[in-house]
Design a protein around this motif. Structure first.
Motif, PDB file in Angstrom:
ATOM      1  N   HIS A   1      11.433 -37.423  36.134  1.00 26.45           N
ATOM      2  CA  HIS A   1      11.807 -36.096  35.644  1.00 26.45           C
ATOM      3  C   HIS A   1      10.683 -35.075  35.726  1.00 26.45           C
ATOM      4  N   VAL A   2       9.642 -35.445  36.492  1.00 29.74           N
ATOM      5  CA  VAL A   2       8.525 -34.501  36.641  1.00 29.74           C
ATOM      6  C   VAL A   2       8.974 -33.322  37.505  1.00 29.74           C
ATOM      7  N   ALA A   3       8.576 -32.125  37.091  1.00 33.12           N
ATOM      8  CA  ALA A   3       8.791 -30.924  37.916  1.00 33.12           C
ATOM      9  C   ALA A   3       7.494 -30.125  37.871  1.00 33.12           C
ATOM     10  N   TYR A   4       7.426 -29.091  38.695  1.00 32.91           N
ATOM     11  CA  TYR A   4       6.175 -28.333  38.802  1.00 32.91           C
ATOM     12  C   TYR A   4       6.436 -26.853  38.587  1.00 32.91           C
TER      13      TYR A   4
ATOM     14  N   GLU B   1       2.801 -20.904  44.078  1.00 26.09           N
ATOM     15  CA  GLU B   1       2.811 -19.655  44.842  1.00 26.09           C
ATOM     16  C   GLU B   1       4.254 -19.170  44.917  1.00 26.09           C
ATOM     17  N   THR B   2       4.412 -17.865  45.066  1.00 22.37           N
ATOM     18  CA  THR B   2       5.783 -17.315  45.027  1.00 22.37           C
ATOM     19  C   THR B   2       6.470 -17.387  46.385  1.00 22.37           C
ATOM     20  N   CYS B   3       5.741 -17.763  47.431  1.00 20.38           N
ATOM     21  CA  CYS B   3       6.349 -17.708  48.770  1.00 20.38           C
ATOM     22  C   CYS B   3       7.299 -18.859  49.060  1.00 20.38           C
ATOM     23  N   GLN B   4       7.063 -20.046  48.463  1.00 17.02           N
ATOM     24  CA  GLN B   4       7.918 -21.198  48.834  1.00 17.02           C
ATOM     25  C   GLN B   4       9.399 -20.931  48.558  1.00 17.02           C
ATOM     26  N   PRO B   5       9.744 -20.370  47.378  1.00 19.33           N
ATOM     27  CA  PRO B   5      11.181 -20.081  47.168  1.00 19.33           C
ATOM     28  C   PRO B   5      11.725 -19.071  48.180  1.00 19.33           C
ATOM     29  N   ILE B   6      10.860 -18.261  48.759  1.00 16.37           N
ATOM     30  CA  ILE B   6      11.330 -17.324  49.800  1.00 16.37           C
ATOM     31  C   ILE B   6      11.778 -18.122  51.020  1.00 16.37           C
ATOM     32  N   PHE B   7      10.974 -19.103  51.421  1.00 12.34           N
ATOM     33  CA  PHE B   7      11.338 -19.915  52.596  1.00 12.34           C
ATOM     34  C   PHE B   7      12.646 -20.663  52.329  1.00 12.34           C
TER      35      PHE B   7
ATOM     36  N   LEU C   1      -3.955 -29.349  41.747  1.00 14.50           N
ATOM     37  CA  LEU C   1      -3.908 -28.119  40.946  1.00 14.50           C
ATOM     38  C   LEU C   1      -2.509 -27.744  40.461  1.00 14.50           C
ATOM     39  N   MET C   2      -1.489 -28.526  40.837  1.00 13.49           N
ATOM     40  CA  MET C   2      -0.128 -28.189  40.411  1.00 13.49           C
ATOM     41  C   MET C   2       0.029 -28.407  38.903  1.00 13.49           C
ATOM     42  N   MET C   3       0.689 -27.464  38.225  1.00 12.26           N
ATOM     43  CA  MET C   3       0.976 -27.621  36.788  1.00 12.26           C
ATOM     44  C   MET C   3       2.275 -28.410  36.667  1.00 12.26           C
ATOM     45  N   LYS C   4       2.212 -29.459  35.873  1.00 12.44           N
ATOM     46  CA  LYS C   4       3.372 -30.345  35.753  1.00 12.44           C
ATOM     47  C   LYS C   4       4.140 -30.086  34.470  1.00 12.44           C
ATOM     48  N   THR C   5       5.437 -30.349  34.529  1.00 11.59           N
ATOM     49  CA  THR C   5       6.235 -30.378  33.305  1.00 11.59           C
ATOM     50  C   THR C   5       7.347 -31.409  33.512  1.00 11.59           C
ATOM     51  N   PHE C   6       8.231 -31.544  32.521  1.00 12.30           N
ATOM     52  CA  PHE C   6       9.372 -32.449  32.667  1.00 12.30           C
ATOM     53  C   PHE C   6      10.652 -31.656  32.495  1.00 12.30           C
ATOM     54  N   VAL C   7      11.650 -31.986  33.275  1.00 16.79           N
ATOM     55  CA  VAL C   7      12.939 -31.299  33.129  1.00 16.79           C
ATOM     56  C   VAL C   7      13.970 -32.323  32.675  1.00 16.79           C
TER      57      VAL C   7
ATOM     58  N   THR D   1      13.361 -18.711  40.559  1.00 14.42           N
ATOM     59  CA  THR D   1      12.869 -19.381  39.346  1.00 14.42           C
ATOM     60  C   THR D   1      11.429 -19.876  39.540  1.00 14.42           C
ATOM     61  N   ILE D   2      10.779 -20.100  38.418  1.00 13.03           N
ATOM     62  CA  ILE D   2       9.399 -20.616  38.438  1.00 13.03           C
ATOM     63  C   ILE D   2       9.425 -22.130  38.660  1.00 13.03           C
ATOM     64  N   ILE D   3      10.430 -22.776  38.086  1.00  9.71           N
ATOM     65  CA  ILE D   3      10.580 -24.228  38.260  1.00  9.71           C
ATOM     66  C   ILE D   3      11.768 -24.464  39.189  1.00  9.71           C
ATOM     67  N   ALA D   4      11.561 -25.308  40.173  1.00 10.55           N
ATOM     68  CA  ALA D   4      12.641 -25.563  41.134  1.00 10.55           C
ATOM     69  C   ALA D   4      12.575 -27.029  41.560  1.00 10.55           C
ATOM     70  N   ASN D   5      13.462 -27.415  42.447  1.00 12.03           N
ATOM     71  CA  ASN D   5      13.483 -28.809  42.905  1.00 12.03           C
ATOM     72  C   ASN D   5      12.090 -29.237  43.395  1.00 12.03           C
ATOM     73  N   PRO D   6      11.518 -30.299  42.810  1.00 14.68           N
ATOM     74  CA  PRO D   6      10.131 -30.678  43.141  1.00 14.68           C
ATOM     75  C   PRO D   6       9.913 -31.036  44.613  1.00 14.68           C
ATOM     76  N   THR D   7      10.981 -31.370  45.331  1.00 18.92           N
ATOM     77  CA  THR D   7      10.807 -31.719  46.754  1.00 18.92           C
ATOM     78  C   THR D   7      10.244 -30.516  47.536  1.00 18.92           C
ATOM     79  N   ILE D   8      10.508 -29.314  47.042  1.00 26.74           N
ATOM     80  CA  ILE D   8       9.949 -28.114  47.694  1.00 26.74           C
ATOM     81  C   ILE D   8       8.432 -28.267  47.855  1.00 26.74           C
TER      82      ILE D   8
END
Ligand code: GAP
Length: 444
Positions: A144-147, A151-157, A130-136, A72-79
């Motif tokens: 409820h802030v999320a980002y 980059e696409t690599c973090q969800p890979i890790f 530079l992170m784009m913010k939104t609310f979930v 997903t593009i939006i995931a747990n912000p702790t990532i």
């Protein structure tokens, strides 16, 4: 003409061709556009998909030790806390108090003068994330802030364990992902080169730290060869930039740069990231992401070698390299214009690979049947409007490598004329051999 003027001229021509012929449009254009966002039109998205599948084939499908992921593009912000993006992914900015323009300090020739109005009245430089913010969820507060992923690599890790368990891969192996990334770039510029929404194609290769440098060298070579052989970039169009300043966790890093119209620019990075990524996510998630090496009875934190390339920059590089104005060819093919605008795109990634052009509308039925047949194997187009010469030019301008003319003789000899975009030479080919002929030429 000075190089930067020539570069600007080429960029203006590319932007105009991209819009006119449906490669790339400014996003939200009827509302005045939206800075840093671009839409891909009919030919642009064909080309984008072609490059994506070429990369995917090269990096995943032809390798037993690289798996795919689509997160997903939006995931747990702790990532993004673990990756360091929330605290450190920022640029140093200054605002001009006179004209209100905002500038990245590292991009200013003279950091004490506003490049827009010349004023010296600038604010103290400050960090801008530079992170784009939104609310979930329904409540719009800090909880409820999320980002949107930067980059696409973090969800890979984050999915390292799940992928390994599901596929039973052993070290060394890689995980690849293609997808959107978002950055609130302060100065989006140079057409799609620096956008706020863009597509990345990343591959993270997990290995034993002892073998890190060996795999770094391996992937560096693989990626350079991909540009040479698959995208047909000549040596003088590419160069390698070796990083001398490395992130504290990194062991080695290079960028593959190409000659964009505005000068050399980064296309891809190949980085030896050590054990940083998996260690950080282990620490922040509380889940140990280390690897049990059963063969050698030991546990280790895998080292990561990353290859990371922007799809939009690849398209821009291909278009910049391909654009040509050919004056020698003008009088051939009976055309009046002074210049033939042509994109010398590699046939593998050209938006249209073969165009079927009947000599006369009277041949529509037969020519359309041929078009329907070849469009099952190649990205194809049918065009019967205007003179043959005009139709050739339309195809040249979008980079179609092969134009197939169905003429009155075709009805008797069951053959067609294939015209090569680059040499403009024509060959008569039997219709039953056409598929084989094109496959060989295109280089499947
Ligand atoms: N995971 C590592 C990473 O994201 P990066 O150098 O920030 O590294 C990798 O980005 C690639 O993504 C770049 O080489 C470039 O091709 C592309 N890219 C980065 N920022 C971009 C932007 N604002 N617009 C278009 N492409 C961008």
């Amino acid at each position: 003409m000075a190089d930067d003027v020539k570069g600007q001229e080429l960029m203006d021509k590319l932007v105009s061709l991209c819009k006119r012929r449906g490669f790339i449009f400014p996003s939200s254009e009827i509302y005045g556009g939206f800075n840093g966002f671009w839409d891909y039109g009919p030919y642009g998205c064909r080309m984008k998909r072609a490059v994506e599948s070429l990369w995917w084939r090269e990096m995943v499908e032809t390798r037993d030790n690289v798996e795919g992921l689509d997160s997903t593009i939006i995931a747990n912000p702790t990532i993004w806390k673990a990756s360091g993006h929330i605290d450190q992914f920022s640029d140093l900015m200054t605002d001009c108090k006179n004209c209100k323009a905002r500038h990245r300090v590292d991009q200013m020739e003279d950091p004490t003068t506003c490049p827009v109005c010349g004023s010296k009245d600038l604010t103290e430089p400050k960090e801008f994330n530079l992170m784009m913010k939104t609310f979930v969820g329904p409540v719009f507060d800090d909880e409820h802030v999320a980002y949107l992923r930067a980059e696409t690599c973090q969800p890979i890790f984050v999915n390292f364990h799940s992928v390994r368990v599901a596929t039973r891969q052993k070290l060394p192996f890689g995980v690849a992902q293609i997808g959107k990334a978002f950055r609130n770039e302060i100065n989006p510029r140079n057409f799609t080169f620096r956008s706020r929404e863009f597509t990345q194609m990343e591959m993270e290769f997990f290995c034993d730290g002892e073998e890190g440098m060996k795999w770094f060298e391996y992937w560096k070579e693989q990626r350079i060869n991909y540009y040479r052989n698959k995208l047909q970039f000549p040596e003088e169009f590419m160069r390698i930039h070796v990083h001398d300043k490395l992130a504290h966790y990194a062991k080695a890093a290079i960028d593959i740069e190409v000659q964009f119209p505005f000068g050399w620019g980064e296309l891809e990075g190949v980085h030896h990231r050590g054990t940083w990524d998996l260690s950080q996510h282990s620490k922040f998630s509380g889940v140990d992401l280390s690897y049990m090496d059963h063969d050698n009875h030991r546990t280790l934190m895998p080292t990561v070698i990353e290859t990371s390339v922007g799809l939009d920059r690849t398209i821009l590089a291909l278009l910049s390299r391909a654009y040509d104005e050919d004056t020698a060819a003008t009088k051939k093919e009976g055309m009046e214009e002074d210049v033939r605008v042509v994109l010398h795109l590699p046939p593998l990634v050209a938006p249209i690979q073969a165009a079927v052009l009947p000599q006369s509308k009277k041949l529509k039925e037969n020519a359309e049947a041929l078009y329907k047949d070849i469009s099952r194997y190649f990205r194809s187009e049918y065009d019967d409007t205007g003179s043959i010469g005009k139709r050739y030019r339309r195809q040249d301008e979008i980079g179609t490598p092969y134009c197939i003319t169905f003429d009155f003789d075709s009805l008797n000899d069951n053959a067609v004329t294939v015209r090569d975009r680059d040499t403009m030479l024509q060959e008569r080919i039997g219709i039953t051999q056409l598929r084989d002929y094109l496959e060989k030429k295109i280089g499947f």
